[in-house]
Design a protein around this motif. Structure first.
Motif, PDB file in Angstrom:
ATOM      1  N   GLY A  98      32.882  70.557  66.000  1.00  0.00           N
ATOM      2  CA  GLY A  98      33.122  71.104  64.667  1.00  0.00           C
ATOM      3  C   GLY A  98      31.955  71.063  63.714  1.00  0.00           C
ATOM      4  N   VAL A  99      30.809  70.601  64.159  1.00  0.00           N
ATOM      5  CA  VAL A  99      29.649  70.469  63.274  1.00  0.00           C
ATOM      6  C   VAL A  99      28.900  71.800  63.185  1.00  0.00           C
ATOM      7  CG1 VAL A  99      27.400  69.358  62.959  1.00  0.00           C
ATOM      8  CG2 VAL A  99      29.385  68.003  63.693  1.00  0.00           C
ATOM      9  N   VAL A 101      35.735  75.927  60.843  1.00  0.00           N
ATOM     10  CA  VAL A 101      36.132  75.403  62.154  1.00  0.00           C
ATOM     11  C   VAL A 101      37.651  75.492  62.273  1.00  0.00           C
ATOM     12  CG1 VAL A 101      34.164  73.868  62.268  1.00  0.00           C
ATOM     13  CG2 VAL A 101      36.305  72.984  61.381  1.00  0.00           C
ATOM     14  N   ILE A 102      38.110  75.858  63.458  1.00  0.00           N
ATOM     15  CA  ILE A 102      39.549  75.961  63.735  1.00  0.00           C
ATOM     16  C   ILE A 102      39.864  75.035  64.898  1.00  0.00           C
ATOM     17  CG2 ILE A 102      41.438  77.500  64.406  1.00  0.00           C
ATOM     18  CD1 ILE A 102      39.793  79.803  63.151  1.00  0.00           C
ATOM     19  N   PHE A 103      40.808  74.123  64.693  1.00  0.00           N
ATOM     20  CA  PHE A 103      41.117  73.143  65.739  1.00  0.00           C
ATOM     21  C   PHE A 103      42.584  72.753  65.700  1.00  0.00           C
ATOM     22  CE2 PHE A 103      40.086  70.653  61.997  1.00  0.00           C
ATOM     23  CZ  PHE A 103      40.947  69.569  62.048  1.00  0.00           C
ATOM     24  N   ASP A 117      40.970  72.725  52.666  1.00  0.00           N
ATOM     25  CA  ASP A 117      39.844  73.343  51.943  1.00  0.00           C
ATOM     26  C   ASP A 117      38.619  72.449  51.818  1.00  0.00           C
ATOM     27  OD1 ASP A 117      40.536  71.532  49.957  1.00  0.00           O
ATOM     28  OD2 ASP A 117      41.058  73.040  48.455  1.00  0.00           O
ATOM     29  N   GLY A 118      38.723  71.181  52.247  1.00  0.00           N
ATOM     30  CA  GLY A 118      37.588  70.278  52.172  1.00  0.00           C
ATOM     31  C   GLY A 118      37.641  69.314  51.010  1.00  0.00           C
ATOM     32  N   ALA A 162      42.387  75.218  59.853  1.00  0.00           N
ATOM     33  CA  ALA A 162      41.088  75.820  59.531  1.00  0.00           C
ATOM     34  C   ALA A 162      40.464  74.979  58.427  1.00  0.00           C
ATOM     35  CB  ALA A 162      41.252  77.259  59.073  1.00  0.00           C
ATOM     36  N   ALA A 163      39.248  74.517  58.671  1.00  0.00           N
ATOM     37  CA  ALA A 163      38.553  73.643  57.727  1.00  0.00           C
ATOM     38  C   ALA A 163      37.128  74.130  57.540  1.00  0.00           C
ATOM     39  CB  ALA A 163      38.553  72.203  58.260  1.00  0.00           C
ATOM     40  N   PRO A 164      36.450  73.646  56.498  1.00  0.00           N
ATOM     41  CA  PRO A 164      35.028  73.961  56.391  1.00  0.00           C
ATOM     42  C   PRO A 164      34.279  73.402  57.600  1.00  0.00           C
ATOM     43  CG  PRO A 164      35.862  72.939  54.367  1.00  0.00           C
ATOM     44  CD  PRO A 164      36.912  72.767  55.407  1.00  0.00           C
TER      45      PRO A 164
END
Length: 519
Positions: free
Chosen positions: A97-98, A467-469, A31-32, A70-72
């Motif tokens: 991812g930016v 962003v999904i990685f 979640d950041g 999944a991240a901010p």
């Protein structure tokens, strides 16, 4: 009659709006905040996140994350992207991812912030764009071509007015580049006066300090004084120790900054994940020799007495840094002769002058500056120092890069791979940081520091930058010798609810735009 009512109700139900515009399912959610990953889904509606966790409902579009993270969207607080409107897709940023960039760093920016944001809006950019007001650009506009002095009262008033207007138009703060002309000629008091203007509007002060090498402690004293007297938070740009004579002093540097924090100052820093920097080759030349126009420099090196003094100062600078020559400097872009791109200064001297002596290397540096100047990559840091700075909880991850076109020049690889390099090398391979902590340094910490409202976290109400990685596959194939490769491992990128990369492919969606402070 009953049948007609039934059919109307059935038809109404069939066109009922979906609960979400987009639903990301089967994700490991970071979640950041730095909290552990949690399995779940993310619901997006009207460009905002509306649900996180065990989400139920229908969606117009669904992305199955397949167990990936999944991240901010990552926030890059230190970029040089004044030309973002010329490369609006900003694919090099997206693919690591930016989703948000802050430009206007190191004292260089557009001085008309409102016009800059208008151009960003009209250009259909794919990322969010915020900006600082650059002190050097303000100084140049306010003082004209004569810089080795303090501004007079009228000029200082004009400079303050430029900062004031920039802040009113949405800039996030003031930046300085105190190793660059004209900022290098500014006295501390001048910067404090301008910092107070930014402070009045809640802005931050981000600085490329006067020294990142042998005189770094003097530079730290200055930036902390500006924070205290200007009454505003400070950001140490691309924190590093440059040159062999400065290596190994990370503990002392961090102790000074930690002490300032303990005394109540708001102090953060950013860092790129490489042991080489990149700037103009002219940084090898003393500032006084560069004042005015390029013709003034050419005239100085044609004067034997003045030229001898410039060379003597360069010898002193090199000795202070602990260097024997200029082999650490690699030409990145020289428009007058692109064949020199990728070659070191000694290699160019050998090629052009038949000798790679220090004297011939200096002549090459003079010639390149006289012919329009060049950007260069400088190999000047120690990996152990980099690791110590990266471990510090107030260090953000920032590229110091800009938008790139594949195949153009020989740029620093950080513009393509910085965030991916942190996640691949320093998280996965070296385990210097946990994945969750590295993500915090790329998301909530920079968003909070630069007051980017509703960014940097995956929570209801936040803008849907996602962003999904795959943390097992994320990597940075870009190298110093072969930089033009996008980062790998990022499959889906969402900006303000728009899917700009889907299944690894760049889409036609351009859902970025200007970010004004606090909005």
């Amino acid at each position: 009659m009953k049948l007609r009512v039934f059919l109307v109700l059935l038809l109404a139900g069939s066109v009922r709006a979906a609960d979400f515009d987009l639903l990301v399912t089967n994700a490991q959610i970071a979640d950041g905040s730095g909290a552990p990953l949690v399995a779940g889904s993310i619901g997006v509606k009207d460009g905002r996140i509306v649900a996180v966790g065990q989400v139920k409902g229908t969606a117009t579009s669904t992305i199955d994350a397949g167990g990936k993270v999944a991240a901010p969207g990552f926030v890059d607080v230190h970029t040089h992207s004044e030309d973002i409107c010329l490369i609006p897709a900003a694919e090099n940023f997206l693919r690591m991812g930016v989703t948000t960039i802050i430009t206007g760093n190191c004292g260089h920016s557009r001085t008309d912030v409102a016009k800059f944001f208008e151009e960003v809006e009209e250009s259909d950019v794919a990322v969010n764009v915020a900006t600082l007001v650059g002190h050097g650009s303000v100084r140049e506009k306010g003082m004209g071509g004569s810089f080795i002095r303090a501004p007079d009262a009228e000029q200082l008033t004009a400079m303050k007015a430029l900062v004031e207007q920039g802040m009113k138009d949405g800039a996030v703060g003031l930046s300085t580049g105190l190793i660059y002309v004209p900022g290098s000629f500014a006295k501390t008091e001048e910067i404090i006066d301008l910092a107070k203007v930014a402070s009045k509007h809640g802005g931050i002060y981000a600085s490329h300090m006067r020294s990142e090498g042998a005189r770094i402690f003097e530079a730290l004293d200055e930036i902390l004084r500006i924070a205290r007297e200007g009454n505003l938070p400070i950001e140490v740009s691309h924190i590093k120790l440059s040159g062999p004579s400065a290596w190994g002093k990370t503990a002392e540097v961090l102790a000074i900054l930690d002490k300032a924090r303990a005394e109540g100052l708001k102090v953060t820093h950013d860092q790129y994940a490489y042991t080489a920097s990149s700037t103009g080759l002219r940084q090898m030349i003393p500032d006084a020799a560069l004042e005015g126009e390029r013709e003034d420099f050419i005239a100085r090196i044609k004067d034997p007495e003045k030229k001898a003094k410039i060379i003597a100062t360069m010898d002193e600078m090199r000795e202070r840094q602990g260097r024997k020559d200029y082999s650490h400097a690699i030409i990145a872009r020289f428009r007058a002769d692109p064949s020199l791109n990728g070659k070191s200064v000694p290699e160019v001297a050998k090629l052009k002058r038949g000798s790679d002596s220090v004297e011939d290397q200096i002549e090459v540096i003079f010639d390149i500056e006289a012919r329009g100047g060049a950007s260069a990559i400088f190999h000047g840091m120690d990996e152990n120092d980099l690791k110590v700075f990266m471990r510090h909880p107030q260090t953000m991850i920032a590229s110091d890069g800009g938008p790139r076109r594949l195949g153009e020049d020989i740029p620093h690889p950080r513009s393509y791979g910085n965030n991916a390099r942190v996640l691949g090398r320093y998280v996965r391979e070296l385990k210097l940081l946990s994945l969750e902590e590295a993500i915090r340094r790329m998301t909530s910490l920079p968003a909070q520091t630069f007051q980017l409202k509703d960014r940097g976290m995956l929570k209801p109400g936040a803008h849907a930058d996602i962003v999904i990685f795959d943390p097992a596959k994320v990597t940075d194939p870009s190298t110093f010798n072969d930089p033009h490769h996008h980062a790998e491992g990022f499959t889906d990128i969402i900006v303000n609810g728009g899917v700009v990369i889907r299944d690894g492919r760049l889409t036609e969606v351009r859902s970025g735009g200007p970010l004004r402070m606090g909005k």
